[in-house]
Write an enzyme that holds these catalytic residues in place. Structure first.
Site, PDB file in Angstrom:
ATOM      1  N   ASN A 150     -21.332   0.642  58.930  1.00  0.00           N
ATOM      2  CA  ASN A 150     -20.802  -0.002  60.137  1.00  0.00           C
ATOM      3  C   ASN A 150     -21.854  -0.304  61.200  1.00  0.00           C
ATOM      4  O   ASN A 150     -21.728  -1.251  61.946  1.00  0.00           O
ATOM      5  CB  ASN A 150     -19.656   0.837  60.721  1.00  0.00           C
ATOM      6  CG  ASN A 150     -20.075   2.242  61.065  1.00  0.00           C
ATOM      7  OD1 ASN A 150     -21.113   2.724  60.627  1.00  0.00           O
ATOM      8  ND2 ASN A 150     -19.259   2.915  61.862  1.00  0.00           N
ATOM      9  N   GLU A 247     -22.659  13.547  60.075  1.00  0.00           N
ATOM     10  CA  GLU A 247     -21.896  12.722  61.033  1.00  0.00           C
ATOM     11  C   GLU A 247     -20.775  12.056  60.257  1.00  0.00           C
ATOM     12  O   GLU A 247     -20.999  11.085  59.546  1.00  0.00           O
ATOM     13  CB  GLU A 247     -22.815  11.658  61.656  1.00  0.00           C
ATOM     14  CG  GLU A 247     -23.894  12.209  62.544  1.00  0.00           C
ATOM     15  CD  GLU A 247     -23.346  12.778  63.835  1.00  0.00           C
ATOM     16  OE1 GLU A 247     -22.149  12.639  64.117  1.00  0.00           O
ATOM     17  OE2 GLU A 247     -24.138  13.406  64.564  1.00  0.00           O
ATOM     18  N   GLU A 455     -26.591  14.205  66.866  1.00  0.00           N
ATOM     19  CA  GLU A 455     -27.627  13.186  66.951  1.00  0.00           C
ATOM     20  C   GLU A 455     -27.866  12.877  68.426  1.00  0.00           C
ATOM     21  O   GLU A 455     -27.066  13.222  69.295  1.00  0.00           O
ATOM     22  CB  GLU A 455     -27.188  11.920  66.201  1.00  0.00           C
ATOM     23  CG  GLU A 455     -27.013  12.199  64.725  1.00  0.00           C
ATOM     24  CD  GLU A 455     -27.078  10.971  63.839  1.00  0.00           C
ATOM     25  OE1 GLU A 455     -26.210  10.096  63.988  1.00  0.00           O
ATOM     26  OE2 GLU A 455     -27.997  10.888  62.991  1.00  0.00           O
TER      27      GLU A 455
END
Ligand code: NAD
Length: 481
Positions: A150, A247, A455
């Site tokens: 994405n 993630e 992150e």
């Protein structure tokens, strides 16, 4: 659009046509725009060997030198924003209106931020009476980054920038759906002065990712992907005691109280479900609306959603593009069918557009209940579920009744309630009267089934380095005998 070669290894493009072909499809019309090949064992070996060979020299540079290269890469990315955004739009189908401001620019932010702090990474000094000690912040070694489709440019930089700032090298594998953009990040890093082997990109699907994770030279794995893949990759990393950042997905709550600013709440619900055609991990796909404003909220939401400009993502007027692929579209359609069959009220959209390309209308369900599949599972498409609630206590319990914990938000004018609610939401990123803003200065990552590690921000430094402790004895050593 055809890249010079499929892979970027040891500072240069590398091809091996023996690897399985991966067609690159422009999702807006289904046409093939390029073709790359999955990495063969020889390419995987070349990438790992070059990252391993480059690591000690890269780590030996002083931080300010590493940082300068990262910041130079950020500048080059900004200068080429238009070209990189065009490529991101072709790779993903996301509207150019979005990619111009949210993709290469976000990668540049990460390179600039971590480039800026590379020079000041260090340890601490502790005085222990006459003796003393210090800590050193040392790199992990070769890091493997594995991306979702994405945000291909952003994900490559969100992983690469902190890894490189800390003195690691990286082998990055983009999603097989979007192989083009990460190659540009690698190319630009070399142009900015990164030595060969410091940042490598190789193509392939899960098997290539698995080989990279299991390679004994890999010290750390950072994955952006689904919860199912995360469990496999985390287990494989654990088997060899490797560092890991995961993630993963989400099913995040967006809670709107009666006293919220209605226009802002509607804007947030639109952004949290329809930006990037709903293909964002932190999306607020469970929109809980307090009963007192339910009708006003839905009326305004429907009116504004009708204004979506669905079209060719290369057209700057388009603000809603296709999904990334036919497969993802089919998954989304199957969830819409389930929503209808389980009794949710379809109030907008729900249909595939009768034209070429992976287009589906922005879709809104009202009267969704917690037990429905569309309220429990991550769809990763433009499907909003609106649920009603009465009390704060009730909505918090329901908001947290999920395996995920990536994000959450509250819209209210009541200051104390706003903080009380976000404190209670079990999620890594929360917003008050805002949604989905994720600047590089802030940690980003999930709780519960949405992942481990963070992150961005200084937190990422902790995940791409380790502390070494040195005790310094200043007196003669005594012993019992
Ligand atoms: P995916 O899990 O199918 O694939 C992710 C990556 O993992 C791909 O590069 C794939 O090739 C690789 N992979 C698959 N199996 C592997 C294995 N066994 N070992 C190593 N690598 C393997 O996910 P996707 O469909 O590409 O992306 C969508 C998902 O990503 C959604 O669940 C979304 O929520 C999540 N996502 C999370 C974040 C975040 O930051 N939390 C951001 C974007 C997307």
């Amino acid at each position: 659009m055809q890249p010079t070669a499929s892979h970027f290894v040891n500072g240069a493009y590398l091809e091996d046509t023996a690897g399985a072909p991966i067609p690159v499809i422009f999702p807006a019309n289904g046409e093939q725009i390029a073709r790359v090949h999955a990495a063969t064992p020889a390419v995987i070996e070349a990438a790992m060997a070059s990252a391993k060979a480059a690591q000690a020299g890269w780590a030996a540079l002083i931080g300010v030198e590493r940082g300068r290269i990262l910041r130079r890469a950020a500048d080059i990315i900004r200068e080429r924003n238009r070209e990189l955004s065009d490529l991101e739009t072709l790779d993903t189908g996301k509207p150019i209106q979005e990619t111009l401001v949210a993709d290469a620019t976000s990668a540049a932010d990460a390179l600039e931020y971590f480039g800026g702090i590379a020079a000041s990474l260090g340890g601490e000094h502790m005085q222990l009476g006459g003796d003393w000690a210090y800590t050193m912040r040392v790199p992990l070694g070769v890091c493997v980054g594995i991306g979702a489709w994405n945000y291909p440019t952003q994900i490559a930089a969100w992983k690469g920038a902190p890894a490189l700032a800390c003195g690691n090298t990286m082998v990055f594998k983009p999603s097989e759906q979007t192989p083009l953009c990460a190659l540009k990040v690698a190319e630009i890093l070399v142009e900015a002065g990164a030595p060969p082997g410091v940042f490598n990109v190789i193509q392939g699907a899960g098997l290539v990712g698995k080989a990279l994770v299991e390679d004994p030279r890999t010290a750390k794995v950072s994955l952006t992907g689904s919860a199912a893949t995360g469990k496999k990759v985390y287990a494989a990393a654990a088997a060899q005691m490797k560092h890991a950042t995961m993630e993963l997905g989400g099913k995040s709550p967006l809670i709107i109280f009666d006293d919220a600013d209605l226009e802002s709440a509607v804007s947030a619900a639109i952004n949290a479900n329809f930006y990037s055609s709903g293909q964002i991990c932190s999306n607020g796909t469970r929109v809980f609306v307090q009963r007192g404003i339910k009708d006003a909220f839905l009326a305004r939401l429907l009116k504004r959603t009708a204004n979506a400009i669905i079209g060719d993502p290369r057209d700057e007027a388009t603000n809603f593009g296709p999904m990334v692929s036919e497969e993802q579209l089919a998954i989304t359609c199957s969830y819409i069918k389930k929503g209808i069959s389980e009794g949710a009220r379809l109030v907008h959209g729900g249909n595939r557009l009768n034209q070429p390309g992976a287009y589906i209308e922005p879709t809104i369900f009202a009267d969704v209940t917690d037990d429905m599949t569309i309220a429990r599972e991550e769809i990763f498409g433009p499907v909003m579920s609106v649920l009603d609630f009465d009390t704060e206590e009730d909505v918090l319990e329901r908001a947290n009744a999920t395996e995920f914990g990536l994000s959450g938000a509250v819209f209210t004018a009541d200051l104390t309630r706003a903080h009380r609610v976000v404190h209670a939401i079990q999620a890594g990123s929360c917003w008050i009267n805002q949604y989905n803003l994720t600047p590089v200065e802030l940690p980003f990552g999930g709780m519960k089934g949405s992942g481990v590690g963070r992150e961005n921000s200084m937190a990422a430094i902790g995940h791409y380095s380790q502390l070494k402790t040195v005790y310094v004895g200043m007196s003669p050593v005594e012993a019992a005998f």
